[in-house]
Design a protein around this motif. Structure first.
Motif: not given
Lengths: 325, 325
Positions: B162, B196-199, B205-207, B209, B212, B234-235
């Motif tokens: 990461i 990288l992050n969920p959704h 809301l959840f990161g 990256e 950015r 990712p899912d």
């Protein structure tokens, strides 16, 4: 009044979403109505045709319980009246399940925004059901095919999810998962623990969370009599699960679980809540406001949730029966 | 001497592993020998029966090129002599592919320890082939079903993976992946960038990256004329890939790629090396020393690698043909 087959309460969810439509379509399936005693809970204005009032007495019948509320609403939009209706149905269903009037609760989707408008600032139904059930010890389990997955962490940045992994938290989740798998009829559940790093760290070459954090939790759970394997290479453990080589996988972060779950669910993935005093099963789709009211919603996922609930209730009952005889 | 069908060099790998056995079993398949001109490279003592010397001239024939080396060895064990034999075969195959005598190189597995004994302290064949090809700009692409995945990072702790994600590195990989997909016949490749992050962070809301680091790389690649979508949840992105909704996925870490790849490969997953001057395809299994020499090895994965190589060479040739006419 209560024959052998299980009674299952089925809430219609947010009336402005696809809930009422998929409930109606599912009820049209004779095989489902023969297999379980369905008790639909919702607004009279959304009531599917052909339902008897209250508990169905004969196989093939389904029943209806009305909740007070809106007579009209706009489809495909978050509204206070719809949030209130969804809340009322959920409360009635949860009460029935808690009292044991039904053996399981299956819920059509709600709209978070509408719940907020109706005065409940929650993430969703899971949080409400746990609160009403008086427990803070609960967690979601997602099921697709033969794969059952409990998540250690969910909606947070991946960096934070990794940082939050602790031996205590894993032990807590292993205990809850173990109990939950037993409650759906798996007497001696084998839980496979997913590793965090490539090849589960390959003996420390690519990270040490496995030996430092996971291994102590696994050993402690084994000492409590649980059958835990791992930590497994993350790229193998879900494949193993899909082939029935374990009864459940404890996953460490959102996508470790949902990448394989979505690949294998094929529209039939469901979730259950571990830690409730009763069985609650849910399809994974949302209210789908974009297609609500068009008659094109697919009931497959809700049917899968109902079938799973009936199976698990049955397994539970036979497991109890086996113990007694 | 060279008919229309592609010539493919096939190295036998470490003679103490299952390489010679799966090569021999693959050669027994008439359909493969009709479709491509196979040129097997290995020790005379491991030579499959029925091969002509050198290039096969007629469909249905397969040829053999001998490398000097051991006449006997012990099965299922890392040995210097076997490492030397594997190295020699790989060098001959790589030279043929580089010169264009064959249109692709397919390689049976080698043993890293045996390569080390033979004096090459490398991770594996990929590193050697890149060095001999004079390039440091290469990366592995893994293929399962319709899913083609390039990895940004591989064997390192997830935390470090990461931390190592950068806009430059993503741009570098997108360029290489774009070229590689074109080289296997996809004229205007659509590459889906995994978040990288969920959704994919759900709007921060959840990161962050995604906004950015990933977004600037995607925008820069688009400005270079590439078709890049994402960052995707990712899912969902691997599910999309499995349904042919993109031509390739750039994944950020080992298990993000290998969890879905292993679920979907069903014993037929292959890898290719992006960045080489020729096409090299490999099965994903290893030497399997534990079952070597028992006659029970399964050639399915090698057959898949040969079929993929022939398809890609064909697509490449028709793509070139399309451009000319």
């Amino acid at each position: 009044m209560k024959p052998q087959r299980p009674y299952i309460a089925l809430t219609m969810g947010d009336p402005a979403g696809i809930g009422p439509e998929v409930v109606t379509k599912a009820l049209a399936r004779t095989d489902l109505r023969e297999r379980m005693g369905l008790l639909v809970i919702g607004l009279e204005a959304a009531r599917p045709e052909g339902l008897v009032d209250g508990f169905p007495e004969h196989p093939g019948q389904a029943g209806f319980v009305e909740v007070a509320g809106a007579k009209t609403w706009e489809m495909g939009k978050a509204q206070e009246a719809c949030g209130l209706a969804a809340l009322s149905a959920l409360e009635v269903g949860a009460d029935m399940a808690k009292r044991g009037d039904v053996q399981a609760l299956v819920t059509a989707p709600v709209c978070k925004e509408a719940l907020h408008m109706a005065g409940e600032k929650v993430e969703g139904q899971t949080e409400l059901l746990a609160r009403w059930d008086g427990t803070e010890r609960y967690e979601m389990v997602a099921v697709a095919g033969d794969m059952r997955v409990m998540l250690l962490t969910r909606h947070m940045p991946l960096r934070e999810a990794i940082a939050s992994i602790s031996t205590d938290s894993i032990g807590w989740h292993l205990d809850l998962f173990h109990e939950t798998l037993r409650s759906i009829g798996i007497e001696h559940p084998h839980i496979a623990m997913a590793g965090l790093n490539p090849h589960a760290g390959e003996g420390g070459l690519f990270g040490n969370e496995e030996s430092r954090i996971l291994q102590p939790a696994i050993e402690a759970a084994r000492a409590r009599g649980q059958h835990i394997s791992g930590p497994h290479s993350p790229d193998m453990v879900f494949l193993d699960a899909s082939q029935g080589k374990n009864d459940g996988v404890l996953a460490l972060y959102h996508d470790q679980a949902f990448i394989p779950l979505k690949l294998l669910s094929k529209g039939r993935g469901v979730t259950l809540i571990a830690g409730l005093s009763y069985l609650r099963v849910s399809p994974v789709h949302g209210t789908a406001f974009d297609i609500a009211g068009q008659g094109i919603a697919d009931e497959t996922n809700l049917v899968a949730a109902l079938e799973r609930a009936a199976t698990w209730v049955g397994d539970q009952q036979s497991a109890i029966g086996d113990t007694v005889t």
